[in-house]
Design an enzyme around this catalytic site. Structure first.
Site, short mmCIF file in Angstrom:
data_model
loop_
_atom_site.label_atom_id
_atom_site.label_comp_id
_atom_site.label_asym_id
_atom_site.label_seq_id
_atom_site.Cartn_x
_atom_site.Cartn_y
_atom_site.Cartn_z
CB SER A 44 48.02 107.81 -34.98
OG SER A 44 46.63 106.31 -36.01
CE1 TYR A 56 40.37 107.72 -31.54
CE2 TYR A 56 41.23 105.82 -31.80
CZ TYR A 56 41.82 107.43 -31.10
OH TYR A 56 42.77 108.23 -30.61
CE LYS A 101 43.20 109.42 -33.30
NZ LYS A 101 44.05 110.89 -33.18
N1 LIG Z 1 43.85 109.46 -24.48
C1 LIG Z 1 44.62 108.77 -25.09
O1 LIG Z 1 43.77 107.61 -24.82
C2 LIG Z 1 44.35 107.89 -26.51
C3 LIG Z 1 44.26 109.56 -27.34
N2 LIG Z 1 44.91 109.67 -28.85
C4 LIG Z 1 44.73 110.98 -29.62
O2 LIG Z 1 45.81 111.62 -28.81
C5 LIG Z 1 44.67 113.23 -29.38
C6 LIG Z 1 45.03 113.56 -27.95
O3 LIG Z 1 44.04 113.59 -26.77
P1 LIG Z 1 43.87 113.35 -25.81
O4 LIG Z 1 45.04 114.58 -25.37
O5 LIG Z 1 43.40 113.02 -24.95
O6 LIG Z 1 42.06 114.39 -25.99
P2 LIG Z 1 41.82 115.68 -24.76
O7 LIG Z 1 40.30 115.90 -24.84
O8 LIG Z 1 42.17 115.57 -23.63
O9 LIG Z 1 42.43 116.56 -25.34
C7 LIG Z 1 42.08 117.26 -26.97
C8 LIG Z 1 41.87 118.52 -27.42
O10 LIG Z 1 41.93 118.53 -28.77
C9 LIG Z 1 41.10 119.92 -29.16
N3 LIG Z 1 40.39 119.75 -29.84
C10 LIG Z 1 39.65 118.68 -30.13
N4 LIG Z 1 38.73 119.13 -31.43
C11 LIG Z 1 39.19 120.08 -31.53
C12 LIG Z 1 38.33 121.16 -32.96
N5 LIG Z 1 38.29 120.45 -33.57
N6 LIG Z 1 39.28 121.61 -33.66
C13 LIG Z 1 40.51 122.50 -32.69
N7 LIG Z 1 40.84 121.83 -31.38
C14 LIG Z 1 39.77 121.13 -31.11
C15 LIG Z 1 40.62 120.20 -27.68
O11 LIG Z 1 39.91 121.05 -27.28
P3 LIG Z 1 38.40 122.08 -27.31
O12 LIG Z 1 37.93 120.98 -26.60
O13 LIG Z 1 38.25 122.75 -26.54
O14 LIG Z 1 38.66 122.23 -29.06
C16 LIG Z 1 41.87 119.49 -26.81
O15 LIG Z 1 43.16 120.58 -26.27
C17 LIG Z 1 43.69 112.61 -29.98
O16 LIG Z 1 44.06 113.31 -31.66
C18 LIG Z 1 43.52 111.03 -29.67
O17 LIG Z 1 42.86 110.93 -30.37
C19 LIG Z 1 45.67 108.44 -28.89
C20 LIG Z 1 46.32 107.60 -28.64
C21 LIG Z 1 45.22 107.37 -26.95
C1 LIG Z 2 53.19 91.78 -32.19
C2 LIG Z 2 51.91 91.97 -31.45
C3 LIG Z 2 51.22 92.98 -31.25
C4 LIG Z 2 49.84 93.07 -30.74
C5 LIG Z 2 49.64 94.21 -29.06
C6 LIG Z 2 48.26 94.39 -29.58
C7 LIG Z 2 48.18 95.81 -28.14
C8 LIG Z 2 46.37 95.97 -28.45
C9 LIG Z 2 46.33 97.35 -27.68
C10 LIG Z 2 45.18 98.71 -28.39
C11 LIG Z 2 44.94 99.22 -27.74
C12 LIG Z 2 44.27 100.47 -28.55
C13 LIG Z 2 44.15 101.87 -27.68
C14 LIG Z 2 43.53 102.69 -27.82
C15 LIG Z 2 43.70 103.94 -27.55
C16 LIG Z 2 43.04 105.08 -28.17
O1 LIG Z 2 43.38 105.58 -29.21
C17 LIG Z 2 42.05 105.42 -27.47
N1 LIG Z 2 41.99 105.36 -25.85
C18 LIG Z 2 41.51 106.99 -27.62
O2 LIG Z 2 41.39 108.08 -27.06
#
Ligand SMILES: NC(=O)C1=CN([C@@H]2O[C@H](COP(=O)(O)OP(=O)(O)OC[C@H]3O[C@@H](n4cnc5c(N)ncnc54)[C@H](OP(=O)(O)O)[C@@H]3O)[C@@H](O)[C@H]2O)C=CC1
Ligand SMILES: CCCCCCCCCCCCCCCC(=O)[C@@H](N)CO
EC number: 1.1.1.102
Length: 359
Positions: free
Chosen positions: A199, A213, A217
């Site tokens: 998530s 988004y 999640k």
């Molecule tokens: N980076 C961040 O700040 C954060 C990310 N997340 C979550 O972590 C997860 C990974 O993110 P992150 O590593 O940053 O992203 P990336 O874009 O680096 O990686 C995403 C991956 O998912 C694959 N993908 C996307 N869509 C599909 C699909 N429809 N079917 C199969 N594969 C798919 C992509 O490959 P391809 O495109 O080739 O399919 C790739 O391998 C996500 O769910 C994101 O929401 C959570 C919190 C923070």
């Molecule tokens: C006691 C209470 C504490 C509260 C702390 C609050 C902090 C809030 C920060 C929120 C950050 C959200 C990041 C999302 C990242 C993400 O999923 C995307 N970058 C995906 O691409």
């Protein structure tokens, strides 16, 4: 005067003449204390029942969707380093091959295999089911599934194309439902397994710019809670990870169009490295912890939003009980600061609009 009346007046005399009821608060306090002690003892008694046995990654088959990039790739590497066999799932074949090469560098024995499967996890269930079957034929039943395929879209609610609400729900939610559905029956039959959902902190609190988004999640949490209740008797454990902003291609892409408010609010909990996120997620999944969080803000958010989620250790439960009020107090300050960020951005925008008009 009847004997009955005599008795009742004797009782009322006793009640009012003695000041025993002054002791009432103390008696109540004692009862409450006894309850707390009994409750804690009970929790301690059942704690061995609720702590699962750690999963052995050596020789295990781990499927990572979204394994060709970012967090997913680092999770694959982390598991590979511990001796697992890996199936990487994503769409782009070139990225998959590249990632496979990177993962293979971390082999700890010469039996380990990395398999690549190109499929869109969000479109057609039967297709997802058949590729998972293929992977199981080659590397054996799935011991751990990590649902990491996902994407993000940010922007003000009225500015996000309505189609994006659908596509985010498809990729982030259904893209986790389908692979899970394809592995869960075998896991239940084998009385073992781990399912991980990635998530986000934005899946614990709704955030400016993340209407599409955050909801996709949040959906994962509901799915995970319900599923965990179903599969726990089969010794299958579910983990939901809530990472903060993590330095991946996805974040770089997102930052190009992210509203300033979203950026400033997200900065509160900083930017993490994907290798670190992967380490924490894999550790929590192996232990069978329901929540996996990163950093002090992540810890506070998870305790604060634990709701009716299952506990996997006595310490986790006690920490939640003790910290809840304090963290809510801290959260009110955070919310105040988010409101002021949003207000300041609005004023700034209006001022620059006005000065543009004047020019
Ligand atoms: N980076 C961040 O700040 C954060 C990310 N997340 C979550 O972590 C997860 C990974 O993110 P992150 O590593 O940053 O992203 P990336 O874009 O680096 O990686 C995403 C991956 O998912 C694959 N993908 C996307 N869509 C599909 C699909 N429809 N079917 C199969 N594969 C798919 C992509 O490959 P391809 O495109 O080739 O399919 C790739 O391998 C996500 O769910 C994101 O929401 C959570 C919190 C923070
Ligand atoms: C006691 C209470 C504490 C509260 C702390 C609050 C902090 C809030 C920060 C929120 C950050 C959200 C990041 C999302 C990242 C993400 O999923 C995307 N970058 C995906 O691409």
């Amino acid at each position: 005067m009847s004997s009955e009346e005599g008795l009742s007046s004797a009782i009322s005399d006793w009640l009012f003449s003695n000041s025993w009821w002054l002791l009432l608060p103390f008696i109540m306090l004692l009862v409450v204390a006894a309850f707390i002690v009994a409750f804690v003892l009970l929790l301690y008694m059942i704690s061995p029942l609720i702590s699962p046995k750690p999963l052995k990654l050596k020789g295990a088959h781990v499927v990572v969707t979204g394994g060709s990039s970012g967090i997913g790739k680092c999770i694959a590497i982390e598991c590979y380093k511990q001796g697992a066999f890996i199936t990487l799932v994503a769409r782009d074949e070139n990225k998959l091959i590249q990632a496979k090469k990177e993962v293979e560098k971390f082999a700890i024995n010469d039996k380990q295999v990395v398999l690549c499967i190109s499929v869109d996890v969000s479109k057609d269930y039967s297709q997802v089911e058949s590729v998972i079957k293929q992977a199981q034929e080659k590397l054996g039943p799935v011991d751990m599934l990590v649902n990491c395929a996902g994407m993000s879209v940010s922007g003000k609610f009225e500015e996000v194309d309505v189609k994006r609400f659908q596509s985010l729900m498809e990729v982030n939610y259904l893209g986790s439902v389908y692979p899970t559905r394809a592995v869960i029956t075998t896991m239940k039959e084998r009385r073992m397994g781990r399912v991980v959902f990635i998530s986000s902190q934005a899946g614990q609190l709704g955030l400016f710019g993340y209407t599409a988004y955050s909801s996709s999640k949040f959906a994962l949490r509901g799915l995970a809670e319900a599923l965990q209740m179903e599969v726990k008797p089969y010794n299958v454990y579910v983990t939901v990870a809530y990472p903060p902003d993590t330095d991946t291609p996805c974040l770089t892409e997102e930052n190009k169009t992210k509203p300033l408010e979203t950026k400033l609010i997200s900065e509160t909990s900083g930017v993490c490295q994907p290798e670190h996120v992967a380490k924490v997620v894999v550790r929590d999944a192996v232990q069978g912890n329901f929540s996996s969080s990163i950093g002090p803000d992540g810890y506070m958010l998870s305790a604060l939003t634990c709701g009716m989620s299952p506990v996997t250790s006595i310490t986790e439960g006690l920490q939640q009980i003790v910290t809840m009020g304090l963290f809510r107090t801290i959260a009110l300050f955070y919310l105040g600061s988010f409101d002021s960020i949003i207000r300041r951005c609005m004023i700034q925008r209006e001022q620059s609009k006005a000065s543009d008009k004047r020019e």
